[in-house]
Write a protein that holds these residues in place. Structure first.
Motif, PDB file in Angstrom:
ATOM      1  N   SER A 161      61.205  25.657  -1.669  1.00 23.27           N
ATOM      2  CA  SER A 161      61.166  26.184  -0.294  1.00 23.27           C
ATOM      3  C   SER A 161      62.562  26.554   0.206  1.00 23.27           C
ATOM      4  CB  SER A 161      60.509  25.180   0.650  1.00 23.27           C
ATOM      5  OG  SER A 161      61.242  24.001   0.672  1.00 23.27           O
ATOM      6  N   ARG A 162      63.604  26.144  -0.520  1.00 28.33           N
ATOM      7  CA  ARG A 162      64.966  26.485  -0.088  1.00 28.33           C
ATOM      8  C   ARG A 162      65.387  27.879  -0.579  1.00 28.33           C
ATOM      9  NH1 ARG A 162      68.514  21.108  -1.168  1.00 28.33           N
ATOM     10  NH2 ARG A 162      67.445  21.105  -3.161  1.00 28.33           N
ATOM     11  N   TYR A 163      64.636  28.439  -1.510  1.00 33.07           N
ATOM     12  CA  TYR A 163      64.988  29.770  -2.012  1.00 33.07           C
ATOM     13  C   TYR A 163      64.327  30.840  -1.141  1.00 33.07           C
ATOM     14  CZ  TYR A 163      66.921  27.367  -6.048  1.00 33.07           C
ATOM     15  OH  TYR A 163      67.687  26.556  -6.854  1.00 33.07           O
TER      16      TYR A 163
ATOM     17  N   PRO B 156      56.396  30.107   4.501  1.00 31.35           N
ATOM     18  CA  PRO B 156      55.019  30.582   4.531  1.00 31.35           C
ATOM     19  C   PRO B 156      54.137  29.888   3.496  1.00 31.35           C
ATOM     20  CG  PRO B 156      56.522  32.327   3.782  1.00 31.35           C
ATOM     21  CD  PRO B 156      57.360  31.124   4.072  1.00 31.35           C
ATOM     22  N   TYR B 157      52.958  29.482   3.913  1.00 27.52           N
ATOM     23  CA  TYR B 157      52.014  28.872   2.975  1.00 27.52           C
ATOM     24  C   TYR B 157      50.611  29.020   3.508  1.00 27.52           C
ATOM     25  CZ  TYR B 157      51.467  24.807   6.115  1.00 27.52           C
ATOM     26  OH  TYR B 157      51.200  23.988   7.186  1.00 27.52           O
TER      27      TYR B 157
ATOM     28  N   LEU C 202      57.501  22.275   5.037  1.00 27.49           N
ATOM     29  CA  LEU C 202      56.944  23.618   5.231  1.00 27.49           C
ATOM     30  C   LEU C 202      57.048  24.077   6.688  1.00 27.49           C
ATOM     31  CD1 LEU C 202      53.850  23.193   2.887  1.00 27.49           C
ATOM     32  CD2 LEU C 202      55.876  24.570   2.445  1.00 27.49           C
ATOM     33  N   ASP C 203      56.482  23.303   7.603  1.00 29.64           N
ATOM     34  CA  ASP C 203      56.460  23.743   9.011  1.00 29.64           C
ATOM     35  C   ASP C 203      57.865  23.786   9.619  1.00 29.64           C
ATOM     36  OD1 ASP C 203      53.749  23.987   8.846  1.00 29.64           O
ATOM     37  OD2 ASP C 203      53.309  22.036   9.764  1.00 29.64           O
ATOM     38  N   ASN C 204      58.634  22.724   9.422  1.00 33.86           N
ATOM     39  CA  ASN C 204      59.955  22.670  10.061  1.00 33.86           C
ATOM     40  C   ASN C 204      60.907  23.752   9.557  1.00 33.86           C
ATOM     41  OD1 ASN C 204      59.076  20.527  11.503  1.00 33.86           O
ATOM     42  ND2 ASN C 204      60.492  19.026  10.655  1.00 33.86           N
ATOM     43  N   HIS C 205      60.695  24.241   8.349  1.00 33.40           N
ATOM     44  CA  HIS C 205      61.580  25.269   7.796  1.00 33.40           C
ATOM     45  C   HIS C 205      60.910  26.641   7.742  1.00 33.40           C
ATOM     46  CE1 HIS C 205      63.348  21.445   6.371  1.00 33.40           C
ATOM     47  NE2 HIS C 205      64.467  22.062   6.671  1.00 33.40           N
TER      48      HIS C 205
ATOM     49  N   VAL D 107      60.151  32.744  -0.869  1.00 36.42           N
ATOM     50  CA  VAL D 107      59.190  31.963  -1.648  1.00 36.42           C
ATOM     51  C   VAL D 107      58.044  31.583  -0.730  1.00 36.42           C
ATOM     52  CG1 VAL D 107      58.789  29.762  -2.841  1.00 36.42           C
ATOM     53  CG2 VAL D 107      60.860  31.087  -3.326  1.00 36.42           C
ATOM     54  N   ARG D 108      56.833  31.821  -1.170  1.00 34.72           N
ATOM     55  CA  ARG D 108      55.661  31.391  -0.406  1.00 34.72           C
ATOM     56  C   ARG D 108      54.729  30.579  -1.298  1.00 34.72           C
ATOM     57  NH1 ARG D 108      51.663  35.282  -1.107  1.00 34.72           N
ATOM     58  NH2 ARG D 108      50.592  34.631   0.779  1.00 34.72           N
ATOM     59  N   PHE D 109      53.979  29.707  -0.669  1.00 34.79           N
ATOM     60  CA  PHE D 109      53.124  28.795  -1.428  1.00 34.79           C
ATOM     61  C   PHE D 109      51.653  29.044  -1.116  1.00 34.79           C
ATOM     62  CE2 PHE D 109      57.158  26.598  -1.055  1.00 34.79           C
ATOM     63  CZ  PHE D 109      57.371  26.152  -2.355  1.00 34.79           C
ATOM     64  N   VAL D 110      50.838  28.932  -2.151  1.00 34.72           N
ATOM     65  CA  VAL D 110      49.384  28.908  -1.974  1.00 34.72           C
ATOM     66  C   VAL D 110      48.938  27.543  -2.499  1.00 34.72           C
ATOM     67  CG1 VAL D 110      47.191  30.010  -2.489  1.00 34.72           C
ATOM     68  CG2 VAL D 110      49.281  31.399  -2.349  1.00 34.72           C
TER      69      VAL D 110
END
Lengths: 306, 143
Positions: free
Chosen positions: A173-175, A205-206, A199-202, A178-181
């Motif tokens: 998530s630092r790059y 997207p997911y 996820l939320d604080n930074h 980048v998004r997560f499913v």
């Protein structure tokens, strides 16, 4: 001051990128590193069964010219007599230069790190963190995709107890871009602390899905995980959930041609062996990369360079 | 209701209504020999109701714990009937030995002598997490 690896979030992106670069150099020229840890000892304190991680650490140290000692199950250590983690760690530091610890209880390697003057590596603490697996995953993605940014990463299976997923999300998530499913049964969704703090604080997207088929076409990386029997208090829940997702060749029809399929292993049923011959299957290459990134980590923590 | 002012001691004010007894027990005020008053549901211009604790002796206070349990409280230190200091406890970065981690998988659940310690993870929402397992602290888990 000594440095440990307890949580991947303790390492900056620069530090992680340095480790990946060093691992890349070791892969290209392993002979140049064959003697850099001569005279150094790695203690592998494994309170929980492991094949890959322990052997990977031991092979890494041996390939650096160092030596190894330790135990591979709690019953063969003084833990069976009730010795605390702190006391065991303080004892081991009299014999070794660096510790790799796996423990079923969350936070045990942190306890050890707080008590000793030698580096401690978290080799997996319960369902919490597994940072060297994450380094392995990052190196694999970097070697297979040529980048760590601008990727859609699908994580599938047990996202609640799957510690490798938590660490991977924290690191990736630092790059940029980048998004997560996140694909899991409702009972095994990611823990609240991963959702809110990472996820939320930074603003990463997911989306969360129940269907692997629905997610497949957009994925650059598919990170499959095992439903972990040892984390369940209730066998009936495990049996009900264990085969929630099974990756078979037909599931890959809609996948990108350059998808990379990763799995921290061991697998049970979640990836059919028929997928192993697909060029997109990277999970055994991932095991090989794991040794090289651990070699780089041991060198960094021992302050060894060439 | 009239409760006399104190000469040397502390006044813990602006305790959220209903939580005064929790502080009373945590500070072990039931074991004190001096005069102690717990005023429940006192009038508060800001919150409508509040609890107040008055202790007629200067006692050692753990401001980290007070900041965690009720960051809006104030503590007046009284000497010779004069308030010499007004303290506003803040949310501490770390708290040790105040809250118990309730995660049965945490190392603190099996190593009994290990001190339970939490870090401030989210100042805005006052969220603390166990330094070992990251489990969120529950207010009712105060030791």
């Amino acid at each position: 001051m000594k440095k440990d690896l307890i949580d991947i979030r303790d390492y900056s992106m620069e530090e992680i990128n340095e480790l990946i670069a060093l691992a890349g150099r070791i892969i290209k020229n392993p002979e140049a590193y064959a003697d850099v840890c001569r005279g150094k000892k790695l203690a592998t304190l494994f309170y929980e069964a492991s094949t890959r991680t322990r052997l990977s650490f031991e092979a890494a140290m041996l390939d650096l010219g160092g030596s190894i000692l330790g135990f591979s199950e709690a019953t063969s250590s003084s833990a069976a007599k009730g010795e605390s983690v702190a006391d065991t760690a303080k004892t081991v530091q009299c014999f070794a230069d660096i510790i790799a610890m796996r423990h079923p209880k969350e936070g045990a390697p942190q306890v050890a790190a707080n008590k000793v003057n030698i580096p401690v590596i978290n080799a997996g603490d319960g369902g919490h963190n597994h940072p060297t697996q994450t380094l392995t995953d990052l190196l694999t993605i970097h070697m297979e995709k040529g980048r760590l940014d601008t990727l859609t990463v699908g994580c599938c299976g047990d996202l609640k107890f799957g510690r490798t997923v938590h660490s991977l999300i924290a690191a990736m998530s630092r790059y940029e871009n980048v998004r997560f499913v996140l694909i899991s049964p409702e009972e095994l969704v990611i823990p609240e602390h991963v959702r809110t703090e990472i996820l939320d604080n930074h603003n990463v997207p997911y989306k969360e899905l129940r269907s692997l088929d629905a997610a497949m076409p957009e994925l650059d990386i598919l990170y499959m995980t095992r439903v972990q029997r040892e984390r369940f208090f209730n066998e009936a829940d495990y049996v009900r959930l264990k085969d929630s997702y099974i990756l078979a060749p037909d599931k890959l029809f809609s996948a990108k041609p350059d998808l990379a399929i990763l799995h921290p292993l061991p697998r049970v049923n979640e990836i059919s062996v028929a997928v192993d011959d697909d060029p997109r299957a990277c999970y055994f290459k991932q095991v090989a990369y794991g040794k090289f990134i651990r070699m780089a980590l041991i060198m960094k923590l021992l302050g060894v360079s060439i | 209701m009239i409760i006399g002012s104190i000469v040397n001691g502390v006044v813990i004010d602006h305790i959220p209504a209903g939580r005064g007894m929790e502080l009373y027990h945590y500070l072990k005020l039931d074991r004190m020999e001096c005069q102690v008053a717990l005023i429940k549901n006192a009038h508060s211009r800001k919150h409508g109701k509040k609890d107040i604790l008055k202790v007629n002796e200067v006692i050692e206070l753990d401001f980290d714990m007070l900041g965690y349990i009720a960051p809006q409280i104030t503590v007046d230190i009284i000497r010779d009937s004069v308030r010499i200091e007004k303290i506003h406890p803040e949310l501490p970065e770390r708290i040790a030995g105040v809250i118990r981690c309730r995660n049965p998988r945490c190392i603190t659940s099996s190593e009994q002598e290990l001190r339970h310690e939490f870090r401030l993870a989210d100042r805005e929402n006052g969220i603390y997490r166990c330094i070992y397992c990251d489990t969120k602290a529950e207010k009712q888990s105060v030791i």
